[in-house]
Design an enzyme around this catalytic site. Structure first.
Site, PDB file in Angstrom:
ATOM      1  N   SER A 558      86.807 -38.708  72.366  1.00 20.39           N
ATOM      2  CA  SER A 558      85.496 -38.800  71.720  1.00 20.39           C
ATOM      3  C   SER A 558      85.697 -38.941  70.219  1.00 20.39           C
ATOM      4  CB  SER A 558      84.680 -37.539  72.007  1.00 20.39           C
ATOM      5  OG  SER A 558      83.576 -37.463  71.118  1.00 20.39           O
ATOM      6  N   TYR A 571      82.521 -28.322  72.089  1.00 19.89           N
ATOM      7  CA  TYR A 571      82.845 -29.659  72.600  1.00 19.89           C
ATOM      8  C   TYR A 571      83.855 -30.354  71.692  1.00 19.89           C
ATOM      9  CZ  TYR A 571      82.089 -34.649  73.594  1.00 19.89           C
ATOM     10  OH  TYR A 571      82.264 -35.981  73.882  1.00 19.89           O
TER      11      TYR A 571
END
Ligand code: ZN
Length: 682
Positions: A558, A571
């Site tokens: 990501s 996250y």
């Protein structure tokens, strides 16, 4: 010459054009693989047609080379001017090249498929409709020791016997002469090969094939001796699966000397019974049961001893790898001994591996090829068992086998397959395969020829993805569970023989200010994104090293792994850990040719399961906008002013998965985020 145009009489051919009736008859024969195996056999009809000039001509419609009777349609046949072919029977000899060249000039229209290798046989048999097949029950007779005597006992004067000779002009001429000399004969038996039958109508031709098959079957039932019993009970199915999963990647690696192979496991009763029988090794090593099998199965399978009481998986694995090496050596020697100067070694590895008491593994450059070898070996087992019960099986000699295996006309059939795709023979395991990015990756790699293992905790959607792809299986995989991960690799090995590319993609995302980030939330992110990526990569490393042919691991990371974002610390920190894990593994696995790279997408909303969750609301709240405004928000903040979609991410994954495109890249990060300056790697 007895030329009969089809009349609209009773039976299944009623109302069909002659060519449609021929296609129908072919499909009927091909519907029973014990009569017409895949790609094998050919059919013809001699009919009157009107050519392009408006004149009536006698035409031989005959199967085109390389098509399959089960599925052939009218356009799979070639129409040839019979008047130009029949006089060839007067010639003394004709080479294959002359025959192919000659027949091409007899075609009714340009662009028709190349006529079958056995075309002249169809032309020279005077009946209007001719079938040539390789049925199991006939194979038992023509493959029996002393087959001519056995055939005489079974069929008497109804059959003529032709000693083995490779298909082509000479065989066709022999058949023509034999049929002419015995006008009352009903069928021709080709030693170590197959059957030729005929009829005045499509129905009677089809019936004559069935009748010959039935008579041979009845004869074997009355005369045949029972096969010796099985010598040992194999392991239970669960233990057998574990054992096979342990050894398959090493076997797959050993056979993939000139390109990757896909494996198919067969533990059907017919196979297990065969490999558990006394004498099966000797029988299997006698040679091919039909010349038609050779280019797909090779002349012999690899036989590997296994005793479940004394041998463990390590022993079996070692034996498989050593036996494959021995097989390859023997194949090279066989090639050297028989090769013409212009021949080149095709493939020295076994296509069929028989493991004593356990089952069969077949191998091919594609799943289709592995399955074809499997299906043809079922026919071989039936023929060998049948011939043994009639007094002993006799196969082609090595010289006869070579003459078929390296025969240009047989190789031409293979050349009709589509050119290999980039990921042909590769097996790709994708985690989170039910989601937007995962399914796009699976689809793109599938279109490039890979076999796909679609894994997800959502088996229902994973199944739907796999079913939409073709050569794919779906598995339940919980990336946080060590056992679940290991089992998924075992099942992938059982499905296709191993794995070459792992796309670690399964993920979740949560968003919360640090004070509101519960321990549970923190640990859930790290369980899926850190522990999950670790477990999936560790098992990948174990399997890829067993296989010994390198590999590629691609992490779908990501942007947040590189760019610090507010309100998503659980996250983002887990994504950063993934990134570093990939770099560590790139260093550790590189010496074995295993590359580890990362694709960093950002804000891929389309088709995403993550964005269907509360993450969308949470992120929108974080930015102080409406959830519907997120796409525009993300687009606006990128350098390129674009939204990123799953197909964009899949392109980058394909690049890193492919040794052709990125074989010298490891430890890399490719951003697919529309340009986010804070996430530029440095
Ligand atoms: Zn044949």
């Amino acid at each position: 010459m007895d030329i009969t145009t089809l009349s609209a009489d009773t039976g299944w051919a009623a109302g069909l054009t002659p060519l449609d009736a021929l296609a129908r008859r072919s499909n009927l024969l091909g519907a029973d693989r014990s009569i017409a195996n895949y790609g094998g056999g050919n059919t013809s009809s001699k009919v009157t047609e009107v050519d392009h000039t408006g004149r009536e001509v006698q035409v031989l419609w005959v199967k085109g080379s390389g098509s399959d009777l089960a599925t052939i349609a009218a356009n799979g046949f070639t129409g040839l001017r019979l008047d130009e072919i029949v006089p060839l029977v007067q010639r003394g000899a004709m080479t294959d090249e002359e025959m192919v060249e000659y027949l091409a000039r007899c075609q009714l229209a340009p662009g028709m498929p190349r006529a079958s290798i056995e075309t002249l046989l169809h032309a020279f048999v005077p009946a209007a409709h001719v079938d040539h097949t390789h049925p199991d029950t006939i194979g038992a007779i023509v493959g029996a020791n002393d087959g001519e005597r056995v055939a005489q006992e079974c069929f008497g004067a109804d059959a003529v016997w032709i000693p083995y000779i490779r298909p082509g002009f000479a065989l066709s001429k022999l058949v023509a002469e034999a049929v002419a000399a015995a006008p009352d004969t009903k069928l021709v038996l080709l030693a170590k090969h197959g059957l030729v039958t005929w009829g005045d109508t499509p129905e009677s031709c089809y019936a004559s094939t069935l009748e010959a098959v039935r008579r041979a079957g009845d004869f074997a039932e009355q005369r045949g001796s029972a096969r010796p019993g099985a010598r040992a009970n194999g392991p239970k199915s669960s233990a057998r699966d574990v054992l096979l999963a342990r050894v398959l990647p090493a076997l797959r690696g050993a056979v993939s000397v000139d390109g990757r192979r896909v494996a198919q496991v067969d533990v059907s009763p017919a196979v297990v019974s065969f490999v558990s029988t006394d004498g099966a090794e000797e029988l299997s090593q006698l040679g091919a049961a039909c010349p038609d099998h050779l280019v797909h199965t090779k002349r012999r399978p690899l036989w590997v001893d296994f005793d479940p009481r004394a041998d463990d998986a390590e022993t079996l694995k070692r034996r498989l790898v050593e036996s494959v090496a021995g097989f390859q050596e023997r194949e090279r020697a066989y090639f050297e001994e028989h090769a013409a100067p212009e021949d080149r070694l095709l493939d020295p590895s076994p296509r069929v591996v028989l493991i004593q008491g356990l089952g069969m593994v077949t191998l091919g450059r594609t799943l289709k090829a592995a399955r074809l070898a499997r299906d043809l070996y079922h026919r071989a087992i039936a023929v060998m068992n049948g011939a043994t019960s009639l007094g002993g099986f006799v196969s082609l000699t090595d010289a006869e086998s070579y003459a078929v295996e390296y025969w240009p006309l047989e190789l031409y059939k293979l050349s009709l397959s589509p050119p290999p795709r980039e990921f042909e023979g590769a097996v790709v395991l994708v985690t989170g395969g039910a989601g937007g990015i995962g399914s796009a990756v699976a689809r793109t790699l599938s279109e490039l020829g890979a076999c796909i293992v679609v894994t997800d905790i959502d088996t229902e959607h994973a199944n739907a993805v796999a079913e939409s792809l073709g050569d794919a299986v779906a598995l339940r995989l919980d990336v946080t569970d060590e056992t679940s991960v290991a089992e998924a690799y075992d099942k992938a090995a059982l499905a296709f023989g191993g794995v070459d590319v792992v796309v670690s993609n399964a993920g979740i995302a949560t968003s919360a200010p640090i004070e509101d980030t519960t321990l549970e939330l923190w640990e859930r992110n790290h369980a899926v994104l850190t522990r999950g990526y670790f477990l999936v990569a560790r098992e990948a490393a174990r399997l890829l090293r067993e296989q010994g042919r390198g590999g590629s691991i691609v992490f779908v990371g990501s942007k947040n792994g590189l760019a610090a974002g507010k309100g998503a610390s659980a996250y983002s920190s887990a994504k950063a850990a993934e990134l570093h894990l990939a770099r560590c593994l790139a260093e550790e696995l590189g010496p074995d040719g295993i590359r580890v790279n990362v694709v960093n997408p950002d804000a891929v909303l389309e088709g995403s399961r993550i964005w269907d969750s509360s993450w969308r609301e949470e992120r929108a709240r974080g930015y102080g906008i409406d959830p519907d405004e997120l796409e525009a928000h993300y687009r606006a903040r990128t350098t390129l002013k674009v939204n990123v979609v799953p197909a964009d991410v899949a392109e980058a994954v394909v690049f890193l998965a492919s040794a052709v495109r990125s074989g010298k890249s490891t430890g890399n990060v490719i951003n697919v985020d529309g340009g986010v300056a804070g996430a530029y790697p440095r």
